[in-house]
Write a protein that holds these residues in place. Structure first.
Motif, PDB file in Angstrom:
ATOM      1  N   ASP A   1      -4.570   6.989  -1.177  1.00 52.14           N
ATOM      2  CA  ASP A   1      -3.894   5.703  -1.039  1.00 52.14           C
ATOM      3  C   ASP A   1      -4.063   4.896  -2.320  1.00 52.14           C
ATOM      4  OD1 ASP A   1      -3.292   6.258   1.643  1.00 52.14           O
ATOM      5  OD2 ASP A   1      -5.160   5.387   2.341  1.00 52.14           O
TER       6      ASP A   1
ATOM      7  N   LEU B   1       0.849  -1.189   0.000  1.00 52.34           N
ATOM      8  CA  LEU B   1       0.000   0.000   0.000  1.00 52.34           C
ATOM      9  C   LEU B   1       0.884   1.239   0.000  1.00 52.34           C
ATOM     10  CD1 LEU B   1      -2.884   1.330   0.629  1.00 52.34           C
ATOM     11  CD2 LEU B   1      -2.045   1.373   2.976  1.00 52.34           C
TER      12      LEU B   1
ATOM     13  N   LYS C   1      -1.735  -2.581  -7.263  1.00 50.60           N
ATOM     14  CA  LYS C   1      -2.724  -2.012  -8.187  1.00 50.60           C
ATOM     15  C   LYS C   1      -1.973  -1.191  -9.232  1.00 50.60           C
ATOM     16  CE  LYS C   1      -7.126   0.013  -8.682  1.00 50.60           C
ATOM     17  NZ  LYS C   1      -8.258  -0.828  -8.849  1.00 50.60           N
TER      18      LYS C   1
ATOM     19  N   PRO D   1      -3.837   0.897  -3.414  1.00 54.27           N
ATOM     20  CA  PRO D   1      -3.696  -0.456  -2.868  1.00 54.27           C
ATOM     21  C   PRO D   1      -2.452  -1.176  -3.407  1.00 54.27           C
ATOM     22  CG  PRO D   1      -5.934  -0.073  -3.654  1.00 54.27           C
ATOM     23  CD  PRO D   1      -5.100   1.080  -4.130  1.00 54.27           C
TER      24      PRO D   1
END
Length: 66
Positions: free
Chosen positions: A44, A12, A49, A46
């Protein structure tokens, strides 16, 4: 906009814009859209991603934490 970068991070990440602007998109989403962030914006991303980032014409200074 300039300096496009498509990438991902293993964990993250949290981003905070200090100066300038940055535009981001998630190209693998079903309906990808672009969102532009300016000074003071925080968001943010993930873990793992894939995202695309474009730095604004005035440049961008930001803090990223993983």
């Amino acid at each position: 906009m300039s300096l496009k970068s498509t990438h991902f991070h293993s964990g993250l990440t949290t981003h905070l814009i200090r100066r300038g602007s940055l535009t981001m998109s998630y190209p693998r989403d079903p309906n990808p859209t672009k969102e532009t962030f300016g000074v003071g914006a925080r968001w943010d991303v993930p873990a793992e991603k894939v995202h695309e980032v474009w730095v604004g014409n005035e440049g961008c200074e930001y803090v990223i934490g993983e």
